[in-house]
Design an enzyme around this catalytic site. Sequence first.
Site, short mmCIF file in Angstrom:
data_model
loop_
_atom_site.label_atom_id
_atom_site.label_comp_id
_atom_site.label_asym_id
_atom_site.label_seq_id
_atom_site.Cartn_x
_atom_site.Cartn_y
_atom_site.Cartn_z
N LYS A 119 -2.23 -18.17 -0.36
CA LYS A 119 -3.06 -19.34 -0.04
C LYS A 119 -4.49 -19.11 -0.53
O LYS A 119 -5.10 -19.98 -1.14
CB LYS A 119 -3.07 -19.59 1.47
CG LYS A 119 -1.80 -20.24 1.98
CD LYS A 119 -1.97 -20.58 3.46
CE LYS A 119 -0.67 -21.01 4.10
NZ LYS A 119 -0.67 -20.76 5.56
N LYS A 202 -7.05 4.89 4.12
CA LYS A 202 -5.74 5.42 4.52
C LYS A 202 -4.93 5.77 3.27
O LYS A 202 -4.92 5.01 2.30
CB LYS A 202 -5.03 4.33 5.33
CG LYS A 202 -3.64 4.72 5.75
CD LYS A 202 -2.93 3.58 6.48
CE LYS A 202 -1.49 4.03 6.70
NZ LYS A 202 -0.47 3.08 6.65
N LYS A 205 0.30 4.22 -1.14
CA LYS A 205 0.65 3.94 -2.53
C LYS A 205 -0.10 2.70 -3.03
O LYS A 205 -0.52 2.64 -4.18
CB LYS A 205 2.16 3.71 -2.60
CG LYS A 205 2.73 3.71 -3.98
CD LYS A 205 4.25 3.69 -3.90
CE LYS A 205 4.77 2.44 -3.20
NZ LYS A 205 4.95 1.27 -4.05
#
Length: 334
Positions: A119, A202, A205
């Site tokens: 959106k 954090k 990947k």
Amino acid sequence: MNNNKISLTGIKPTGIPHIGNYFGAIKPALELVNDYNPFYFIADYHALNIIKNKQDMKKLCYNLAATWLACGLDPEKVVFYKQSMVPETFELEVILSAFTPKGLMNRAHAYKAKVDSNKNSGKDPDDGVNIGLFTYPVLMAADILLFDTDLVPVGKDQVQHIEMATDIAQSINYNYQKDLFKIPKPLIQKETQLVIGLDGRKMSKSYNNVIPLFLPENQLRKLIMRIVTNSQTVEEPKNPDESNIFSLYKLFATPEEIEDLKNQYLKGGMGWGYAKNILFEKINSHFKPMREKYNELISDKKYIDKILLEGSEKARYIASKKMRKLRRALGVTN
Ligand code: TRP
């Protein structure tokens, strides 16, 4: 002592296993092995939502299996299997789907995040959303409920999925007025075990900031040298609590070693290169024996196949009993 309770967790084979996976999922799951009946698996059909290349899928599954084994998973103690090899999971998913409100799935974080980002960038809300992503929590609920799981060791981001599994299980139990499913509990990682990546976010990947578990030494060293630091000079005292190097070091070092490095930070006269080197030595020696085991395992795919086949057969034996009981309870069979 074994309390006869079931612990169960899965990891998706979607990338190279890294030290965030190790501290966040593998190590805590392995710590439960003597107190629980552990069921640990490779969530390959969850990964299929992302990995759509045959060679990649094969390779990632072998890497993940070898990683679990190299980290100390004992297939004599753990029912270790591949999700796709326990097809009862997918029959259960169909049953659970019939009791899963669409509105519940609309609220799932991963799906919602995707829709929101579509959106925000002016795309169709459903752009790139497949039904597999939408029903991801139902498949995960099937993984968990199939084995009457008591405890699910997971990261914080998975708690919502376990709550959804609970909702679905309760509505089925209520509908048939019978405890057909056990209600699972999450075991959430402590904040202290949050693993910071190369850039201070954090380790993930999707941020491209990971330290893979079994890199060759020279590549590991290079990566550690890339950890982001501030531009303080060698002489300046440094704040350990604001340092990515220190935060990683804490995962590996003894309390005395941590105290010692902390003092060197606070005293000044210590450069970032020095701290990185100490960290490299720690990580390298920690993973060295596992890396050797991993390299052995990954060159013996037949052995991995055998372990997963045996584990999957054990899992299927239990799963098929559960499914027979369920089918009778639903009235689809006598
Ligand atoms: N969704 C989990 C993750 O992304 C992986 C997973 C699949 C899982 N099925 C599970 C975890 C069942 C625990 C229990 O990390």
